[in-house]
Design a protein around this motif. Sequence first.
Motif, PDB file in Angstrom:
ATOM      1  N   ARG A  60       2.820  14.088  -9.285  1.00 14.53           N
ATOM      2  CA  ARG A  60       3.792  15.183  -9.422  1.00 14.53           C
ATOM      3  C   ARG A  60       4.362  15.247 -10.833  1.00 14.53           C
ATOM      4  N   ARG A  61       4.716  14.074 -11.364  1.00 20.53           N
ATOM      5  CA  ARG A  61       5.297  14.024 -12.706  1.00 20.53           C
ATOM      6  C   ARG A  61       4.295  14.542 -13.750  1.00 20.53           C
ATOM      7  N   THR A  62       3.034  14.146 -13.595  1.00 14.13           N
ATOM      8  CA  THR A  62       2.002  14.598 -14.527  1.00 14.13           C
ATOM      9  C   THR A  62       1.807  16.106 -14.440  1.00 14.13           C
ATOM     10  N   ALA A  63       1.768  16.633 -13.227  1.00 15.66           N
ATOM     11  CA  ALA A  63       1.612  18.083 -13.063  1.00 15.66           C
ATOM     12  C   ALA A  63       2.795  18.829 -13.667  1.00 15.66           C
ATOM     13  N   LYS A  64       4.000  18.300 -13.446  1.00 14.32           N
ATOM     14  CA  LYS A  64       5.190  18.945 -14.004  1.00 14.32           C
ATOM     15  C   LYS A  64       5.180  18.883 -15.535  1.00 14.32           C
ATOM     16  N   GLU A  65       4.777  17.729 -16.079  1.00 10.69           N
ATOM     17  CA  GLU A  65       4.693  17.601 -17.540  1.00 10.69           C
ATOM     18  C   GLU A  65       3.659  18.558 -18.104  1.00 10.69           C
ATOM     19  N   TYR A 103       0.828  -1.208   0.000  1.00 11.04           N
ATOM     20  CA  TYR A 103       0.000   0.000   0.000  1.00 11.04           C
ATOM     21  C   TYR A 103       0.861   1.257   0.000  1.00 11.04           C
ATOM     22  N   LEU A 104       1.885   1.279   0.864  1.00 10.54           N
ATOM     23  CA  LEU A 104       2.755   2.458   0.940  1.00 10.54           C
ATOM     24  C   LEU A 104       3.509   2.662  -0.367  1.00 10.54           C
ATOM     25  N   ARG A 105       3.958   1.563  -0.978  1.00  6.14           N
ATOM     26  CA  ARG A 105       4.649   1.685  -2.273  1.00  6.14           C
ATOM     27  C   ARG A 105       3.711   2.211  -3.351  1.00  6.14           C
ATOM     28  N   MET A 106       2.486   1.698  -3.359  1.00  7.64           N
ATOM     29  CA  MET A 106       1.522   2.149  -4.353  1.00  7.64           C
ATOM     30  C   MET A 106       1.181   3.619  -4.129  1.00  7.64           C
ATOM     31  N   LEU A 107       1.047   4.017  -2.864  1.00  8.65           N
ATOM     32  CA  LEU A 107       0.766   5.412  -2.550  1.00  8.65           C
ATOM     33  C   LEU A 107       1.911   6.313  -3.000  1.00  8.65           C
ATOM     34  N   ALA A 108       3.143   5.866  -2.780  1.00 10.84           N
ATOM     35  CA  ALA A 108       4.310   6.646  -3.209  1.00 10.84           C
ATOM     36  C   ALA A 108       4.370   6.727  -4.733  1.00 10.84           C
ATOM     37  N   GLU A 109       4.077   5.616  -5.408  1.00 13.38           N
ATOM     38  CA  GLU A 109       4.076   5.629  -6.877  1.00 13.38           C
ATOM     39  C   GLU A 109       3.007   6.577  -7.409  1.00 13.38           C
ATOM     40  N   TYR A 110       1.828   6.559  -6.791  1.00 13.84           N
ATOM     41  CA  TYR A 110       0.764   7.455  -7.220  1.00 13.84           C
ATOM     42  C   TYR A 110       1.160   8.913  -7.003  1.00 13.84           C
TER      43      TYR A 110
END
Length: 195
Positions: A78-83, A66-73
């Motif tokens: 962030r990456r999408t907003a930056k793009e 869950y924590l890994r999935m939350l971090a990936e999301y």
Amino acid sequence: MMDEKDVETTAAEQEPVAENDKEIPEADSKKGNDKKKLKKVEAELAETQKKLEAAEAALAEEKDKYLRMLAEYDNFRRRTAKEKETIYGDATADTIKGLLPVVDTLERAAAGLTPEDAESPLGKGILMILKSATDALSKLGVEEVPADTFNPDYHNAVMHVEDESLPEGAIVAVFQKGYRKGDHIIRYAMVQVAN
């Protein structure tokens, strides 16, 4: 010889011993049953502890997932907003870059106007179009790159001149204006640099 009383006493004395003998095996059997029950309870407890440990391990694994999935999301967001910001800035810069030659041409036309031509309807039209174009660039947040001292981050030196009367890095001539929007360079200024 023993008489009847003695025999009864002896028999009576013997009976409690026999009862004690009977009670001892019952106590042993109770202890045996208690030991069996205790062993059974301990076995159940050990099995329950194993199940609990397995459940805790599974919970820890699921929590890690869950924590890994939350971090990936979060990274994806962030990456999408930056793009998205980058795409908008790049699209704006590309559009403005396509319009800059028109502004350059209007500036050259305005610079070639004589005072009499500037008062003619054609001259006034050229100046009005140039003003509209520069106002539109200003509204978009586009500004000219300053052309006083050479800075390789903003200027592209295409010519060099030796002149002792000018300080080192002074820009002698601007062949093409540079433009930027914020920190993003849309077009580098082409300049001639002294010393």
